[in-house]
Design a protein around this motif. Structure first.
Motif, short mmCIF file in Angstrom:
data_model
loop_
_atom_site.label_atom_id
_atom_site.label_comp_id
_atom_site.label_asym_id
_atom_site.label_seq_id
_atom_site.Cartn_x
_atom_site.Cartn_y
_atom_site.Cartn_z
N GLN A 174 -3.72 2.71 -0.83
CA GLN A 174 -3.75 1.42 -0.34
C GLN A 174 -3.34 0.41 -0.86
O GLN A 174 -2.56 -0.77 0.16
CB GLN A 174 -5.91 1.46 -0.46
CG GLN A 174 -6.26 -0.44 -0.02
CD GLN A 174 -6.71 0.00 0.78
OE1 GLN A 174 -7.53 1.26 1.87
NE2 GLN A 174 -6.17 -1.52 1.99
N ALA A 175 -3.11 0.16 -2.05
CA ALA A 175 -1.89 -0.14 -2.36
C ALA A 175 -0.91 -0.72 -1.11
O ALA A 175 0.03 -1.45 -1.23
CB ALA A 175 -1.68 -0.29 -3.45
N PHE A 177 -0.36 -0.08 1.56
CA PHE A 177 -1.07 -0.65 3.26
C PHE A 177 -1.01 -2.68 2.63
O PHE A 177 -0.89 -2.81 3.56
CB PHE A 177 -2.16 0.47 3.95
CG PHE A 177 -1.55 0.85 4.22
CD1 PHE A 177 -0.53 1.80 5.43
CD2 PHE A 177 -2.33 2.96 3.68
CE1 PHE A 177 -0.12 2.88 5.74
CE2 PHE A 177 -1.93 3.56 4.32
CZ PHE A 177 -0.75 3.81 5.51
N ASP A 178 -1.48 -2.52 1.43
CA ASP A 178 -1.85 -3.39 1.83
C ASP A 178 -0.39 -4.45 1.43
O ASP A 178 -0.54 -5.68 1.93
CB ASP A 178 -2.23 -4.03 -0.05
CG ASP A 178 -4.19 -3.69 -0.15
OD1 ASP A 178 -5.17 -3.87 1.45
OD2 ASP A 178 -4.64 -3.37 -0.71
N HIS A 179 -0.23 -4.26 0.72
CA HIS A 179 1.47 -5.10 0.61
C HIS A 179 2.45 -4.69 2.12
O HIS A 179 3.13 -5.65 2.67
CB HIS A 179 2.36 -3.77 -0.35
CG HIS A 179 3.96 -4.44 -0.66
ND1 HIS A 179 4.33 -5.89 -1.34
CD2 HIS A 179 4.78 -4.20 -0.13
CE1 HIS A 179 5.22 -5.85 -1.33
NE2 HIS A 179 5.61 -5.15 -0.89
N PHE A 181 0.61 -4.94 5.34
CA PHE A 181 -0.06 -6.12 5.94
C PHE A 181 0.30 -7.36 5.34
O PHE A 181 0.68 -7.98 6.42
CB PHE A 181 -1.23 -6.00 5.28
CG PHE A 181 -2.17 -6.59 6.63
CD1 PHE A 181 -2.50 -6.46 7.74
CD2 PHE A 181 -2.88 -8.15 5.88
CE1 PHE A 181 -2.85 -7.41 8.25
CE2 PHE A 181 -3.20 -9.18 6.53
CZ PHE A 181 -3.48 -8.57 8.04
N LYS A 182 1.09 -7.31 4.74
CA LYS A 182 1.31 -8.92 4.24
C LYS A 182 3.11 -9.27 4.86
O LYS A 182 3.40 -9.99 5.10
CB LYS A 182 1.40 -8.92 2.93
CG LYS A 182 0.10 -9.11 1.45
CD LYS A 182 0.58 -9.76 0.89
CE LYS A 182 -0.80 -9.51 -0.32
NZ LYS A 182 -0.58 -8.64 -1.38
N ARG A 202 -7.95 2.45 5.11
CA ARG A 202 -6.89 1.77 4.54
C ARG A 202 -6.37 0.43 5.50
O ARG A 202 -6.13 -0.37 4.92
CB ARG A 202 -6.40 2.99 3.46
CG ARG A 202 -7.13 3.11 2.68
CD ARG A 202 -6.30 4.22 1.56
NE ARG A 202 -6.93 5.62 1.00
CZ ARG A 202 -6.39 6.72 -0.27
NH1 ARG A 202 -5.54 7.30 -0.16
NH2 ARG A 202 -6.90 6.57 -0.27
N MET A 203 -5.49 1.84 6.49
CA MET A 203 -4.87 0.12 7.32
C MET A 203 -5.94 -1.43 7.58
O MET A 203 -5.73 -1.56 7.65
CB MET A 203 -4.58 0.90 8.36
CG MET A 203 -3.18 1.92 8.24
SD MET A 203 -2.75 2.35 9.82
CE MET A 203 -2.15 4.03 8.87
N ALA A 206 -6.97 -2.47 4.69
CA ALA A 206 -5.87 -3.82 4.95
C ALA A 206 -5.63 -5.07 6.05
O ALA A 206 -5.06 -6.05 4.69
CB ALA A 206 -4.01 -3.67 4.56
N TYR A 208 -5.79 -4.33 9.10
CA TYR A 208 -5.18 -4.12 10.88
C TYR A 208 -6.54 -4.24 11.39
O TYR A 208 -7.42 -3.17 10.83
CB TYR A 208 -3.98 -3.23 10.54
CG TYR A 208 -3.06 -3.38 9.66
CD1 TYR A 208 -2.17 -3.78 10.62
CD2 TYR A 208 -2.57 -2.59 8.70
CE1 TYR A 208 -0.48 -3.95 9.33
CE2 TYR A 208 -1.24 -2.43 7.76
CZ TYR A 208 -0.34 -3.70 8.57
OH TYR A 208 0.89 -3.05 8.16
N LYS A 227 -1.48 -6.47 13.74
CA LYS A 227 -2.13 -7.77 12.85
C LYS A 227 -2.01 -8.51 13.31
O LYS A 227 -1.50 -9.21 14.10
CB LYS A 227 -1.20 -8.15 11.80
CG LYS A 227 -1.73 -9.10 10.78
CD LYS A 227 -0.38 -9.44 9.71
CE LYS A 227 -0.78 -10.63 8.84
NZ LYS A 227 0.32 -10.55 7.48
#
Ligand SMILES: C[S@@+](CC[C@H](N)C(=O)[O-])C[C@H]1O[C@@H](n2cnc3c(N)ncnc32)[C@H](O)[C@@H]1O
Length: 228
Positions: A174-175, A177-179, A181-182, A202-203, A206, A208, A227
């Motif tokens: 997850q971390a 995809f979170d990164h 996404f930003k 997970r996407m 995040a 998306y 996004k």
């Protein structure tokens, strides 16, 4: 232009060449027991997933910034270069690669000849030997870790081409995809050959909006995460 050489690199003890079903070659990683591309067609997969459904979806922009997770053989980077020449727009490519292959191995893969652009062989080789280069509208930059990307950077198209979740689960957390996404610009996308449900969820978690698209030869589906 810098001429920094990256080392250590993966050589013939670490990888060997496999011919895939469309006649193009890829590498097999002995340590991960995985191929760098689909055995149903390396070039077919790269063109379908990353160029057709990734880069082309962003081609209305005045210029396009690409982030690739897993530079690998350089096939996707080289196809992005050909795309930039074709559409005559500035394309800024950043590739992340923790375990670069030896340029000797890259030379043997010889994608420029397979793709009928033998005159571009020098650029393909330089992508392996150098960390930064510019050729016409294409600006190339290579990093060793995704954590090296400046938080202020944004990318219009992320080629998410890590080895499959079964081979490298830590790259599908997850971390990550979170990164990513930003780092994605508004309206930008992340594309991957992987259609696994857990990766898709997970996407979405995040932020998306994820589309399931028809996959390349041998695969039913692929994912494009946008996004909005
Ligand atoms: C499926 S291959 C990528 C294929 C590549 N896009 C191409 O066109 O050849 C996955 C790549 O991710 C790289 N990789 C593995 N772990 C990584 C990490 N932690 N950070 C960055 N790259 C990594 C591997 O060395 C490998 O080159």
């Amino acid at each position: 232009m810098t001429t920094d050489h990256i080392s250590p690199t993966l050589g013939w003890d670490d990888v060997y060449i496999v011919t895939t079903r469309d006649g193009s070659e890829t590498l097999f990683s002995r340590s991960l027991n995985a191929t760098y591309h689909s055995v149903y067609g390396a070039v077919a997969e790269s063109k379908h997933v990353f160029i057709q459904h990734g880069l082309k979806s962003q081609s209305e922009r005045p210029s396009i910034a690409i982030l690739e997770f897993g530079f690998g053989t350089g096939l996707n980077a080289f196809l992005a270069y050909l795309f930039a020449l074709d559409i005559e727009k500035q394309v800024h490519y950043t590739g992340i690669e923790a375990f670069p292959i030896d340029p000797v191995v890259a030379k043997q893969l010889d994608y420029p000849h397979y793709l009928a652009f033998p005159e571009e062989s020098d650029i393909f080789q330089r992508m392996h030997a150098e960390n930064e280069l510019t050729s016409g509208p294409f600006h190339f930059h290579k990093l060793t870790a995704y954590t090296d990307i400046l938080a202020s950077e944004t990318y219009d198209c992320i080629f998410f081409d890590a080895f499959a979740p079964g081979a490298q689960p830590e790259l599908w957390e997850q971390a990550i995809f979170d990164h990513l996404f930003k780092l994605t610009s508004e309206g930008g996308c992340l594309v991957t050959y992987c259609a696994q449900g857990e990766a898709r969820r997970r996407m979405e978690a995040a932020g998306y909006k994820v589309e399931r698209l028809a996959g390349p030869p041998g695969k039913r589906e692929m994912l494009r995460a946008v996004k909005q």
